[in-house]
Scaffold this active site. Structure first.
Site, PDB file in Angstrom:
ATOM      1  CB  SER A   1      25.043  -6.631  19.220  1.00  0.00           C
ATOM      2  OG  SER A   1      25.223  -7.735  20.001  1.00  0.00           O
TER       3      SER A   1
ATOM      4  CE  LYS B   1      23.052  -5.424  22.909  1.00  0.00           C
ATOM      5  NZ  LYS B   1      23.662  -5.625  21.459  1.00  0.00           N
TER       6      LYS B   1
END
Length: 245
Positions: free
Chosen positions: A54, A127
């Site tokens: 990700s 993230k």
């Protein structure tokens, strides 16, 4: 036959006392070292590995990182920081990987206690922090950019997008970040289950600041990429403060 009061102890007794003193010192050193390591892990830095794609190409699968827990406690977090946080609830699919048992499990527990093992990485996510409390974030403007508090954001330096695409998100959204929360997104923007995809969860896709472990400061493995991680906060330099509207 009596023993003189001033006689010295036997060599055997002296050696025994010397060994016990040495053993005591070793135990004290080990205990102090473990306590210091635990304090460092709890309040200063912590090790993790990257389990998913990700954050490519900023972070790759199986990269190992050190997370700075201390600095954000004084300076706070900033847009553009790459952060590690505990699952807010329902973000990670399935159960955690089973922990090793026996001697291997004991060793892993000890290494984890002092911050040298990252066995709980699959219980955390990494993230990029996009929105702070009060920020109004929409996607996308006519250039395909995120818009934060009216300012378009050029993320081209770190986003991994399909060839020929400049769209920062293929999912449109319009959110205001609540107090005590942040909005996060992966750099591999079309292959990241981030805040955009958890709006039906109890937290509405937002991450509580209290769930953040810290900011990624250093990539430690592989050695070919060892070094500090650039957090790209300058990309967000022109964003005005959010008003919560």
């Amino acid at each position: 036959m009596t023993t003189e009061a001033g006689s010295s102890p036997s060599p055997e007794r002296s050696r025994g006392r010397g060994f016990l003193t040495f053993l005591r010192d070793v135990v004290v050193i080990v205990v102090v070292a473990v306590l210091v390591s635990v304090l460092i892990k709890t309040f200063v830095v912590r090790s993790f590995y990257i389990p998913s794609e990700s954050m490519e190409n900023t972070l790759l699968v199986d990269d190992k990182i050190l997370v700075d827990e201390l600095t954000p406690k004084f300076g706070g977090y900033h847009r553009g920081d790459v952060i590690v946080f505990a699952d807010p609830g329902g973000w990670l699919d399935g159960a955690s990987a089973p922990q090793p048992g026996g001697v291997t499990g004991a060793i892993d527990w000890a290494l984890s206690a002092v911050g040298l093992s990252a066995s709980d990485s699959d219980e955390h996510l990494v993230k990029r922090l996009i929105g702070l409390p009060g920020d109004h974030i929409t996607c996308c403007n006519e250039l395909g950019q995120l818009v934060i508090n009216g300012a378009g954001i050029d993320e081209s330096d770190y986003l991994r997008l399909p060839a020929g695409s400049s769209l920062a998100s293929k999912v449109d959204f319009d959110v205001v970040v609540p107090d005590g929360m942040v909005w996060v997104m992966g750099d591999n923007r079309n292959n990241s289950r981030d805040s955009r995809f958890h709006n039906t969860q109890p937290g509405g896709g937002f991450v509580p600041i209290d769930d953040i472990v810290g900011r990624v400061a250093l990539r430690t493995w592989p050695l070919s990429t060892f070094g500090p991680l650039e957090n790209q906060t300058s990309v967000f330099r022109g964003v005005p403060e959010g008003t919560g509207e």
